[in-house]
Write a protein that holds these residues in place. Sequence first.
Motif, PDB file in Angstrom:
ATOM      1  N   VAL A 125      22.719  12.961  14.871  1.00  0.00           N
ATOM      2  CA  VAL A 125      22.098  12.528  13.619  1.00  0.00           C
ATOM      3  C   VAL A 125      22.284  13.562  12.512  1.00  0.00           C
ATOM      4  O   VAL A 125      21.539  13.572  11.533  1.00  0.00           O
ATOM      5  CB  VAL A 125      20.591  12.244  13.831  1.00  0.00           C
ATOM      6  N   ASN A 126      23.268  14.416  12.640  1.00  0.00           N
ATOM      7  CA  ASN A 126      23.488  15.446  11.637  1.00  0.00           C
ATOM      8  C   ASN A 126      24.000  14.893  10.317  1.00  0.00           C
ATOM      9  O   ASN A 126      23.847  15.523   9.271  1.00  0.00           O
ATOM     10  CB  ASN A 126      24.483  16.485  12.163  1.00  0.00           C
ATOM     11  N   THR A 127      24.631  13.723  10.342  1.00  0.00           N
ATOM     12  CA  THR A 127      25.171  13.118   9.127  1.00  0.00           C
ATOM     13  C   THR A 127      24.198  12.095   8.571  1.00  0.00           C
ATOM     14  O   THR A 127      23.679  11.244   9.301  1.00  0.00           O
ATOM     15  CB  THR A 127      26.520  12.439   9.414  1.00  0.00           C
ATOM     16  N   ASP A 128      23.933  12.170   7.266  1.00  0.00           N
ATOM     17  CA  ASP A 128      23.033  11.234   6.607  1.00  0.00           C
ATOM     18  C   ASP A 128      23.579   9.815   6.738  1.00  0.00           C
ATOM     19  O   ASP A 128      24.733   9.555   6.417  1.00  0.00           O
ATOM     20  CB  ASP A 128      22.894  11.606   5.131  1.00  0.00           C
ATOM     21  N   PRO A 129      22.741   8.860   7.225  1.00  0.00           N
ATOM     22  CA  PRO A 129      23.240   7.493   7.409  1.00  0.00           C
ATOM     23  C   PRO A 129      23.538   6.769   6.103  1.00  0.00           C
ATOM     24  O   PRO A 129      24.289   5.794   6.086  1.00  0.00           O
ATOM     25  CB  PRO A 129      22.110   6.814   8.183  1.00  0.00           C
ATOM     26  N   ILE A 130      22.969   7.216   4.997  1.00  0.00           N
ATOM     27  CA  ILE A 130      23.171   6.570   3.693  1.00  0.00           C
ATOM     28  C   ILE A 130      24.181   7.340   2.849  1.00  0.00           C
ATOM     29  O   ILE A 130      25.059   6.750   2.218  1.00  0.00           O
ATOM     30  CB  ILE A 130      21.829   6.446   2.942  1.00  0.00           C
ATOM     31  N   PHE A 131      24.059   8.660   2.850  1.00  0.00           N
ATOM     32  CA  PHE A 131      24.972   9.509   2.093  1.00  0.00           C
ATOM     33  C   PHE A 131      25.736  10.391   3.082  1.00  0.00           C
ATOM     34  O   PHE A 131      25.294  11.491   3.420  1.00  0.00           O
ATOM     35  CB  PHE A 131      24.212  10.376   1.095  1.00  0.00           C
ATOM     36  N   PRO A 132      26.875   9.910   3.583  1.00  0.00           N
ATOM     37  CA  PRO A 132      27.597  10.614   4.651  1.00  0.00           C
ATOM     38  C   PRO A 132      28.100  12.001   4.278  1.00  0.00           C
ATOM     39  O   PRO A 132      28.427  12.784   5.157  1.00  0.00           O
ATOM     40  CB  PRO A 132      28.768   9.670   4.967  1.00  0.00           C
ATOM     41  N   ASN A 133      28.142  12.296   2.986  1.00  0.00           N
ATOM     42  CA  ASN A 133      28.579  13.637   2.586  1.00  0.00           C
ATOM     43  C   ASN A 133      27.489  14.682   2.804  1.00  0.00           C
ATOM     44  O   ASN A 133      27.755  15.881   2.768  1.00  0.00           O
ATOM     45  CB  ASN A 133      29.010  13.643   1.120  1.00  0.00           C
ATOM     46  N   ASN A 134      26.268  14.219   3.006  1.00  0.00           N
ATOM     47  CA  ASN A 134      25.163  15.136   3.279  1.00  0.00           C
ATOM     48  C   ASN A 134      25.054  15.365   4.780  1.00  0.00           C
ATOM     49  O   ASN A 134      24.776  14.421   5.533  1.00  0.00           O
ATOM     50  CB  ASN A 134      23.839  14.564   2.751  1.00  0.00           C
ATOM     51  N   LYS A 135      25.277  16.582   5.190  1.00  0.00           N
ATOM     52  CA  LYS A 135      25.246  16.908   6.610  1.00  0.00           C
ATOM     53  C   LYS A 135      24.352  18.113   6.853  1.00  0.00           C
ATOM     54  O   LYS A 135      24.276  19.023   6.030  1.00  0.00           O
ATOM     55  CB  LYS A 135      26.652  17.194   7.134  1.00  0.00           C
ATOM     56  N   LEU A 136      23.670  18.090   7.991  1.00  0.00           N
ATOM     57  CA  LEU A 136      22.851  19.226   8.382  1.00  0.00           C
ATOM     58  C   LEU A 136      23.750  20.333   8.909  1.00  0.00           C
ATOM     59  O   LEU A 136      24.792  20.071   9.516  1.00  0.00           O
ATOM     60  CB  LEU A 136      21.838  18.811   9.451  1.00  0.00           C
ATOM     61  N   THR A 137      23.334  21.557   8.686  1.00  0.00           N
ATOM     62  CA  THR A 137      24.169  22.704   9.063  1.00  0.00           C
ATOM     63  C   THR A 137      23.679  23.420  10.305  1.00  0.00           C
ATOM     64  O   THR A 137      24.368  24.303  10.814  1.00  0.00           O
ATOM     65  CB  THR A 137      24.225  23.704   7.907  1.00  0.00           C
ATOM     66  N   GLY A 138      22.486  23.079  10.807  1.00  0.00           N
ATOM     67  CA  GLY A 138      21.948  23.775  11.967  1.00  0.00           C
ATOM     68  C   GLY A 138      22.734  23.456  13.225  1.00  0.00           C
ATOM     69  O   GLY A 138      23.361  22.399  13.351  1.00  0.00           O
ATOM     70  N   THR A 139      22.719  24.383  14.145  1.00  0.00           N
ATOM     71  CA  THR A 139      23.430  24.202  15.413  1.00  0.00           C
ATOM     72  C   THR A 139      22.481  24.063  16.590  1.00  0.00           C
ATOM     73  O   THR A 139      22.929  23.867  17.713  1.00  0.00           O
ATOM     74  CB  THR A 139      24.374  25.390  15.671  1.00  0.00           C
ATOM     75  N   ASP A 140      21.180  24.146  16.359  1.00  0.00           N
ATOM     76  CA  ASP A 140      20.201  24.099  17.441  1.00  0.00           C
ATOM     77  C   ASP A 140      19.269  22.910  17.259  1.00  0.00           C
ATOM     78  O   ASP A 140      18.820  22.618  16.144  1.00  0.00           O
ATOM     79  CB  ASP A 140      19.355  25.379  17.486  1.00  0.00           C
ATOM     80  N   VAL A 141      18.948  22.245  18.345  1.00  0.00           N
ATOM     81  CA  VAL A 141      17.992  21.137  18.305  1.00  0.00           C
ATOM     82  C   VAL A 141      16.630  21.669  17.858  1.00  0.00           C
ATOM     83  O   VAL A 141      16.131  22.651  18.385  1.00  0.00           O
ATOM     84  CB  VAL A 141      17.874  20.470  19.680  1.00  0.00           C
TER      85      VAL A 141
END
Length: 264
Positions: A173-189
Motif C-alpha cells: 500500500v505504499n502507492t497512493d490509490p488515487i494519486f499514484p505519483n505519491n509514494k511512501l518512503t518508509g521501509t519498515d512496517v
Amino acid sequence: MACASSAIAAVAFSSPISHKSVGSTKASFLAGKKLRVSKVGAPSGSRSFGTVCVAADPDRPIWFPGSTPPEWLDGSLPGDFGFDPLGLGSDPETLRWNVQAELVHCRWAMLGAAGIFIPEFLTKIGILNTPSWYTAGEQEYFTDKTTLFIIELIFIGWAEGRRWADIIKPGCVNTDPIFPNNKLTGTDVGYPGGLWFDPLGWGSGSPAKLKELRTKEIKNGRLAMLAVMGAWFQAIYTGTGPIDNLFAHLADPGHATIFAAFKG
C-alpha cells in the motif's frame, strides 16, 4: 496510516533456527537462566523488518532489577524491558501481532490524551468553550449520531483495511490509490515515512537513533494509555475532567485528593 513496529522481525521473521529457539524455550521472567541473544534476518524480496534491531545489551534496563527477561524478549524491540510474565509473546506470530497492536493503541492514546487535556485546559483559561470530552457524545452535531457512526466506520474501516494489508504483505500500500505519483518512503512496517508521516525526516537516521526514537514513542504511548484511563476514572468518580481535578487539588491539596472521591 498506523502500522506495526518494524523491529518485530527480531522474533517474528527470524530464521528457522531462531523460531525453534523461541518456541522451545519459555523462560520465566524470574528465572535465573542467562539471556541468550539470537541473530535474526528478514525475508528476502520484501520490506525490511530488521533495520533497527540492534544487538541486545546484556546490561539493558529491565522492568524489575535483577530479573531475567524471557528469551523471546531479547532487547531488540523498541520499548522492550523484558516484561512478559504470562508469556503472551512466546509465540512469534502472537508477538508480531502484540507489537502491532501496542503501537497502534499508543498512537491513538496519544491523540486521545491531547484531545482530552488540551481543549479542557483552553476552556478552563477562557480561550475555548468546549464541552467535557466525557459528555461530548451527548451534544448535537450537523447530523444524527447513527450517520456519524456510519461515516466513521467507513473511513476507519478503509484506513484499517490498508494497514492490515500492509501487515500481511509489506509495501503493498505504499502507492497512493488515487494519486499514484505519491509514494511512501518508509521501509519498515508501521513507519511509512514520507511527507505526511515523517515531515522532519527523522526516520532516516542510524539504526541506534531510530530505535531510540521509537522507544520514546512507545514509552509516551504507554503513558498516554494510562492517562486516558485515569481521565475516564476521574470522570466516573468525580464528575469532572482531569484539568478541573488538577486545579481543585492545587487550590486545596489537603482535601481535594483521590481519596475524596470515595467518601460517602
